[in-house]
Motif scaffolding. Structure first.
Motif, PDB file in Angstrom:
ATOM      1  N   VAL A 198      19.024   1.818  19.398  1.00  0.00           N
ATOM      2  CA  VAL A 198      18.203   2.056  18.215  1.00  0.00           C
ATOM      3  C   VAL A 198      17.631   3.469  18.301  1.00  0.00           C
ATOM      4  O   VAL A 198      17.101   3.872  19.352  1.00  0.00           O
ATOM      5  CB  VAL A 198      17.048   1.039  18.098  1.00  0.00           C
ATOM      6  N   LYS A 199      17.746   4.215  17.214  1.00  0.00           N
ATOM      7  CA  LYS A 199      17.187   5.558  17.171  1.00  0.00           C
ATOM      8  C   LYS A 199      16.164   5.663  16.051  1.00  0.00           C
ATOM      9  O   LYS A 199      16.415   5.227  14.929  1.00  0.00           O
ATOM     10  CB  LYS A 199      18.287   6.604  16.964  1.00  0.00           C
ATOM     11  N   VAL A 200      15.007   6.232  16.367  1.00  0.00           N
ATOM     12  CA  VAL A 200      13.946   6.480  15.388  1.00  0.00           C
ATOM     13  C   VAL A 200      13.865   7.991  15.182  1.00  0.00           C
ATOM     14  O   VAL A 200      13.783   8.747  16.157  1.00  0.00           O
ATOM     15  CB  VAL A 200      12.590   5.943  15.887  1.00  0.00           C
ATOM     16  N   ILE A 201      13.913   8.422  13.920  1.00  0.00           N
ATOM     17  CA  ILE A 201      13.904   9.859  13.645  1.00  0.00           C
ATOM     18  C   ILE A 201      12.632  10.260  12.892  1.00  0.00           C
ATOM     19  O   ILE A 201      12.119   9.489  12.076  1.00  0.00           O
ATOM     20  CB  ILE A 201      15.161  10.297  12.865  1.00  0.00           C
ATOM     21  N   PRO A 202      12.119  11.463  13.151  1.00  0.00           N
ATOM     22  CA  PRO A 202      10.860  11.924  12.523  1.00  0.00           C
ATOM     23  C   PRO A 202      11.110  12.543  11.155  1.00  0.00           C
ATOM     24  O   PRO A 202      10.779  13.705  10.917  1.00  0.00           O
ATOM     25  CB  PRO A 202      10.354  12.963  13.526  1.00  0.00           C
ATOM     26  N   PHE A 203      11.668  11.751  10.241  1.00  0.00           N
ATOM     27  CA  PHE A 203      11.952  12.248   8.898  1.00  0.00           C
ATOM     28  C   PHE A 203      11.413  11.262   7.878  1.00  0.00           C
ATOM     29  O   PHE A 203      11.717  10.064   7.923  1.00  0.00           O
ATOM     30  CB  PHE A 203      13.466  12.427   8.703  1.00  0.00           C
ATOM     31  N   LEU A 204      10.586  11.737   6.953  1.00  0.00           N
ATOM     32  CA  LEU A 204      10.018  10.889   5.900  1.00  0.00           C
ATOM     33  C   LEU A 204      11.009  10.833   4.743  1.00  0.00           C
ATOM     34  O   LEU A 204      10.951  11.639   3.821  1.00  0.00           O
ATOM     35  CB  LEU A 204       8.671  11.447   5.439  1.00  0.00           C
ATOM     36  N   GLY A 205      11.899   9.852   4.788  1.00  0.00           N
ATOM     37  CA  GLY A 205      12.975   9.819   3.808  1.00  0.00           C
ATOM     38  C   GLY A 205      12.845   8.780   2.716  1.00  0.00           C
ATOM     39  O   GLY A 205      13.467   8.909   1.664  1.00  0.00           O
ATOM     40  N   TYR A 206      12.046   7.738   2.951  1.00  0.00           N
ATOM     41  CA  TYR A 206      11.981   6.606   2.017  1.00  0.00           C
ATOM     42  C   TYR A 206      10.634   6.595   1.312  1.00  0.00           C
ATOM     43  O   TYR A 206       9.591   6.850   1.920  1.00  0.00           O
ATOM     44  CB  TYR A 206      12.192   5.288   2.764  1.00  0.00           C
ATOM     45  N   ASN A 207      10.639   6.277   0.014  1.00  0.00           N
ATOM     46  CA  ASN A 207       9.414   6.266  -0.786  1.00  0.00           C
ATOM     47  C   ASN A 207       9.196   4.885  -1.412  1.00  0.00           C
ATOM     48  O   ASN A 207      10.048   4.397  -2.162  1.00  0.00           O
ATOM     49  CB  ASN A 207       9.503   7.328  -1.883  1.00  0.00           C
ATOM     50  N   ILE A 208       8.065   4.294  -1.092  1.00  0.00           N
ATOM     51  CA  ILE A 208       7.734   2.942  -1.544  1.00  0.00           C
ATOM     52  C   ILE A 208       6.754   3.025  -2.708  1.00  0.00           C
ATOM     53  O   ILE A 208       5.727   3.701  -2.627  1.00  0.00           O
ATOM     54  CB  ILE A 208       7.102   2.132  -0.401  1.00  0.00           C
ATOM     55  N   ARG A 209       7.082   2.331  -3.778  1.00  0.00           N
ATOM     56  CA  ARG A 209       6.170   2.245  -4.919  1.00  0.00           C
ATOM     57  C   ARG A 209       5.371   0.951  -4.798  1.00  0.00           C
ATOM     58  O   ARG A 209       5.923  -0.146  -4.837  1.00  0.00           O
ATOM     59  CB  ARG A 209       6.959   2.251  -6.238  1.00  0.00           C
ATOM     60  N   LEU A 210       4.064   1.082  -4.613  1.00  0.00           N
ATOM     61  CA  LEU A 210       3.210  -0.092  -4.455  1.00  0.00           C
ATOM     62  C   LEU A 210       2.931  -0.729  -5.805  1.00  0.00           C
ATOM     63  O   LEU A 210       2.699  -0.037  -6.794  1.00  0.00           O
ATOM     64  CB  LEU A 210       1.894   0.301  -3.780  1.00  0.00           C
ATOM     65  N   HIS A 211       2.940  -2.056  -5.829  1.00  0.00           N
ATOM     66  CA  HIS A 211       2.713  -2.781  -7.071  1.00  0.00           C
ATOM     67  C   HIS A 211       1.225  -2.935  -7.351  1.00  0.00           C
ATOM     68  O   HIS A 211       0.384  -2.904  -6.449  1.00  0.00           O
ATOM     69  CB  HIS A 211       3.355  -4.167  -6.996  1.00  0.00           C
ATOM     70  N   ASP A 212       0.904  -3.157  -8.601  1.00  0.00           N
ATOM     71  CA  ASP A 212      -0.468  -3.419  -9.015  1.00  0.00           C
ATOM     72  C   ASP A 212      -0.935  -4.726  -8.379  1.00  0.00           C
ATOM     73  O   ASP A 212      -0.260  -5.747  -8.454  1.00  0.00           O
ATOM     74  CB  ASP A 212      -0.507  -3.528 -10.544  1.00  0.00           C
ATOM     75  N   ASN A 213      -2.084  -4.697  -7.746  1.00  0.00           N
ATOM     76  CA  ASN A 213      -2.599  -5.881  -7.060  1.00  0.00           C
ATOM     77  C   ASN A 213      -3.375  -6.826  -7.972  1.00  0.00           C
ATOM     78  O   ASN A 213      -3.770  -7.907  -7.549  1.00  0.00           O
ATOM     79  CB  ASN A 213      -3.495  -5.448  -5.891  1.00  0.00           C
ATOM     80  N   SER A 214      -3.618  -6.427  -9.216  1.00  0.00           N
ATOM     81  CA  SER A 214      -4.366  -7.314 -10.106  1.00  0.00           C
ATOM     82  C   SER A 214      -3.541  -8.552 -10.438  1.00  0.00           C
ATOM     83  O   SER A 214      -2.326  -8.541 -10.424  1.00  0.00           O
ATOM     84  CB  SER A 214      -4.717  -6.578 -11.400  1.00  0.00           C
TER      85      SER A 214
END
Length: 283
Positions: A198-214
């Motif tokens: 397993v390799k972990v790389i220091p690159f911010l490649g993925y973007n998560i859109r958080l849903h409305d919590n209401s």
């Protein structure tokens, strides 16, 4: 047809216009040797039409329309259709940076899973969190076990996104269709059970859109009912996978069992009940 180097699996269930940004980010990748398996899981909005539009626009995109079966069954369809040497998942609400696939593929040699960092954004576009990871390489399952139990990689394997999986390694693993939540945790535990590198790389490649919590009173009560009745199945599935993998670490398993039972119960039972009661009081 030349075999794609990797397969991108996207499950769409009523993402609407958010799906456009997801697919734009995929087709703009600067590493072009891939296929996209885009699965419309019974959407009732215009998502199906958006899928068809993009498939006509880019011949690397293959669309599958099916009746709604849930995220696990639909991801399994994607896995069964994928022909790439590597597989990655992108959620239909999220998007990926232009160089994400390139960085994952560049680090895929002699690895079973490559993991990159992610950003989390609120619906108004505000960056609320980023997981910038330190570079790590684990060359044996014993090293992976140690890193998991020390907490170094545990949170990285809650979900299947921001990862590149070697197809040959995970070909026998599918998502548990009996679980309505935590199926991705069980999937990754089964992956960790068999991987060696397993390799972990220091690159911010993925973007998560958080849903409305209401939420509404009806939604809160439905949430409570669903997870109260799924609680035992979740607990059993998670710890079955952990026990099979970490068979020689009984002390850790006992401590982790007690800790995780508390967390699962808090998330899936106590908090929904509190949310339902709060909404009921407000209404």
């Amino acid at each position: 047809m030349q075999k794609p180097f990797f397969s991108i699996i996207v499950v769409a269930l009523n993402p609407g216009d958010r799906l456009k940004k997801t697919l734009e980010s995929i087709v703009e990748q600067n590493c072009p040797d891939y296929e996209v398996i885009l699965i419309d899981d019974g959407s009732t909005d215009k998502s199906g039409a958006i899928c068809d539009y993009w498939a006509n626009k880019d011949n690397r995109i293959c669309v599958i329309h099916k009746e709604n079966e849930g995220i696990s069954a639909t991801r399994n369809v994607g896995l069964s259709k994928a022909v790439g040497d590597y597989v990655l998942f992108v959620d239909s609400d999220d998007w990926i940076n232009k160089e994400m696939v390139y960085h994952l593929v560049e680090n895929a040699d002699e690895t079973d899973v490559v993991v990159c960092g992610s950003n989390s954004y609120a619906q108004n576009g505000l960056l609320v969190n980023h997981d910038e990871l330190l570079e790590q390489y684990y060359s044996s399952n014993e090293e992976i076990q140690a890193a998991y139990m020390q907490g170094n990689i545990k949170s990285l394997f809650y979900g299947p996104v921001a990862k590149l999986y070697k197809s040959q390694t995970i070909c026998s693993i599918i998502f548990d269709t009996n679980l309505q939540v935590a199926e991705d945790i069980v999937f990754n535990l089964n992956v960790l059970k068999i991987v060696r590198r397993v390799k972990v790389i220091p690159f911010l490649g993925y973007n998560i859109r958080l849903h409305d919590n209401s939420t509404t009173h009806k939604a809160a009560l439905k949430y409570t009912y669903l997870y109260e009745h799924d609680y035992v199945a979740i607990k059993e599935a998670v710890f079955k996978s952990k026990k099979e993998w970490l068979v020689n670490h009984e002390t850790y398993l006992l401590e982790d069992y007690n800790r995780t039972c508390f967390i699962i119960h808090s998330i899936f039972v106590t908090l929904p009940i509190m949310a339902a009661n709060t909404v009921e009081t407000i209404i």
